[in-house]
Design a protein around this motif. Structure first.
Motif, PDB file in Angstrom:
ATOM      1  N   LYS A 130      64.941   3.566 -16.675  1.00 21.46           N
ATOM      2  CA  LYS A 130      65.412   2.845 -17.789  1.00 21.46           C
ATOM      3  C   LYS A 130      64.256   2.373 -18.747  1.00 21.46           C
ATOM      4  CE  LYS A 130      69.040   0.595 -19.932  1.00 21.46           C
ATOM      5  NZ  LYS A 130      68.424   0.374 -21.254  1.00 21.46           N
ATOM      6  N   GLN A 131      63.322   1.638 -17.959  1.00 27.36           N
ATOM      7  CA  GLN A 131      62.127   1.319 -18.911  1.00 27.36           C
ATOM      8  C   GLN A 131      61.590   2.322 -19.698  1.00 27.36           C
ATOM      9  OE1 GLN A 131      59.797  -1.008 -16.135  1.00 27.36           O
ATOM     10  NE2 GLN A 131      61.184  -2.785 -16.281  1.00 27.36           N
ATOM     11  N   SER A 132      61.211   3.381 -19.116  1.00 28.31           N
ATOM     12  CA  SER A 132      60.518   4.593 -19.597  1.00 28.31           C
ATOM     13  C   SER A 132      61.364   5.137 -20.790  1.00 28.31           C
ATOM     14  CB  SER A 132      60.131   5.525 -18.788  1.00 28.31           C
ATOM     15  OG  SER A 132      59.328   4.972 -17.908  1.00 28.31           O
ATOM     16  N   PHE A 133      62.772   5.178 -20.690  1.00 31.50           N
ATOM     17  CA  PHE A 133      63.687   5.840 -21.278  1.00 31.50           C
ATOM     18  C   PHE A 133      63.824   4.820 -22.728  1.00 31.50           C
ATOM     19  CE2 PHE A 133      68.006   6.714 -22.841  1.00 31.50           C
ATOM     20  CZ  PHE A 133      68.009   7.970 -23.132  1.00 31.50           C
ATOM     21  N   GLN A 169      60.036   4.549 -29.529  1.00 29.88           N
ATOM     22  CA  GLN A 169      59.170   5.476 -30.426  1.00 29.88           C
ATOM     23  C   GLN A 169      59.919   6.305 -31.348  1.00 29.88           C
ATOM     24  OE1 GLN A 169      56.275   7.126 -27.432  1.00 29.88           O
ATOM     25  NE2 GLN A 169      55.601   5.174 -26.646  1.00 29.88           N
ATOM     26  N   PHE A 170      60.981   6.928 -30.903  1.00 29.08           N
ATOM     27  CA  PHE A 170      61.475   7.909 -31.717  1.00 29.08           C
ATOM     28  C   PHE A 170      62.338   7.136 -32.857  1.00 29.08           C
ATOM     29  CE2 PHE A 170      62.439  10.624 -27.776  1.00 29.08           C
ATOM     30  CZ  PHE A 170      61.155  11.197 -28.017  1.00 29.08           C
ATOM     31  N   GLY A 171      62.490   5.760 -32.771  1.00 33.91           N
ATOM     32  CA  GLY A 171      62.965   4.963 -33.774  1.00 33.91           C
ATOM     33  C   GLY A 171      64.710   4.584 -33.566  1.00 33.91           C
ATOM     34  N   MET A 172      65.039   4.830 -32.219  1.00 36.06           N
ATOM     35  CA  MET A 172      66.436   4.697 -31.855  1.00 36.06           C
ATOM     36  C   MET A 172      66.423   3.860 -30.675  1.00 36.06           C
ATOM     37  SD  MET A 172      67.278   8.506 -30.145  1.00 36.06           S
ATOM     38  CE  MET A 172      66.469   9.448 -31.652  1.00 36.06           C
ATOM     39  N   SER A 173      67.797   3.517 -30.381  1.00 37.38           N
ATOM     40  CA  SER A 173      68.033   2.728 -29.145  1.00 37.38           C
ATOM     41  C   SER A 173      68.330   3.922 -27.955  1.00 37.38           C
ATOM     42  CB  SER A 173      69.243   1.898 -29.346  1.00 37.38           C
ATOM     43  OG  SER A 173      70.544   2.776 -29.678  1.00 37.38           O
ATOM     44  N   ALA A 174      68.543   3.346 -26.806  1.00 33.01           N
ATOM     45  CA  ALA A 174      68.602   4.286 -25.872  1.00 33.01           C
ATOM     46  C   ALA A 174      70.308   4.849 -26.109  1.00 33.01           C
ATOM     47  CB  ALA A 174      68.765   3.373 -24.423  1.00 33.01           C
ATOM     48  N   MET A 200      71.978   8.348 -26.021  1.00 31.28           N
ATOM     49  CA  MET A 200      72.930   8.840 -25.170  1.00 31.28           C
ATOM     50  C   MET A 200      74.139   9.461 -26.022  1.00 31.28           C
ATOM     51  SD  MET A 200      72.014   8.483 -22.094  1.00 31.28           S
ATOM     52  CE  MET A 200      73.511   8.698 -21.112  1.00 31.28           C
ATOM     53  N   ASN A 201      74.357   8.858 -27.194  1.00 31.78           N
ATOM     54  CA  ASN A 201      75.486   9.431 -28.078  1.00 31.78           C
ATOM     55  C   ASN A 201      74.952  10.912 -28.803  1.00 31.78           C
ATOM     56  OD1 ASN A 201      77.781   7.760 -28.653  1.00 31.78           O
ATOM     57  ND2 ASN A 201      76.259   6.284 -29.115  1.00 31.78           N
ATOM     58  N   ILE A 202      73.739  10.893 -28.982  1.00 27.88           N
ATOM     59  CA  ILE A 202      73.294  12.101 -29.646  1.00 27.88           C
ATOM     60  C   ILE A 202      73.463  13.221 -28.214  1.00 27.88           C
ATOM     61  CG2 ILE A 202      71.073  13.397 -30.059  1.00 27.88           C
ATOM     62  CD1 ILE A 202      70.131  10.936 -31.543  1.00 27.88           C
ATOM     63  N   PHE A 203      72.849  12.932 -26.972  1.00 29.18           N
ATOM     64  CA  PHE A 203      73.208  13.735 -26.098  1.00 29.18           C
ATOM     65  C   PHE A 203      74.741  14.106 -25.708  1.00 29.18           C
ATOM     66  CE2 PHE A 203      74.360  14.201 -21.575  1.00 29.18           C
ATOM     67  CZ  PHE A 203      73.495  15.466 -21.158  1.00 29.18           C
TER      68      PHE A 203
END
Length: 104
Positions: free
Chosen positions: A15-18, A24-29, A33-36
Motif C-alpha cells: 500500500k505504501q509503495s502503491f 509520482q503519477f500525479g494521482m491518488s490510489a 483503482m478507478n482507472i483499473f
C-alpha cells in the motif's frame, strides 16, 4: 452517477509503495483503482497478463518434496531443527515473492 465505497485489503508495504508511485503519477490510489476498474469494464479483461508458473516448475517442486518426504519417512534423511525448518520456509517464501515480482 452515484458514488459507492469499496474496501480492498493488501499488505501495508505494498500500500505504501502503491501510494508513493501513484503520487509520482500525479494521482491518488483511489484514482488509480478507478482507472483499473474502468479498463476492466471497457476491455472486458484484466489489462495485463496473469499466468501461473510453468506446470513443469511446480511438478518438479512437488516431485522433490515427495522424494525428500519418502527419505525422511524411511529414516534416510536427518532430522531438521526448528531453526532449519524455519529457514527453509523463509527461503521458499522469498523464492515465491521473487517469482511474483519477475512475472510482473
Amino acid at each position: 452517477m452515484a458514488q459507492v465505497s469499496m474496501t480492498v485489503r493488501m499488505d501495508s508495504q505494498l500500500k505504501q509503495s502503491f501510494d508513493a508511485l501513484c503520487s509520482q503519477f500525479g494521482m491518488s490510489a483511489n484514482t488509480a483503482m478507478n482507472i483499473f476498474a474502468n479498463a476492466v469494464v471497457v476491455y472486458r479483461k484484466i489489462p495485463f497478463e496473469i499466468k501461473a508458473a510453468d506446470k513443469d516448475d511446480s511438478s518438479k517442486g512437488l516431485e522433490s518434496f515427495l522424494k525428500i518426504r519418502k527419505m525422511a519417512e524411511s529414516g534416510q534423511y536427518p532430522d531438521l531443527t526448528l531453526d532449519e525448518i524455519n529457514n527453509e520456509i523463509k527461503m521458499a517464501r522469498e523464492e515465491i515473492h521473487r517469482r511474483e515480482k519477475d512475472s510482473l
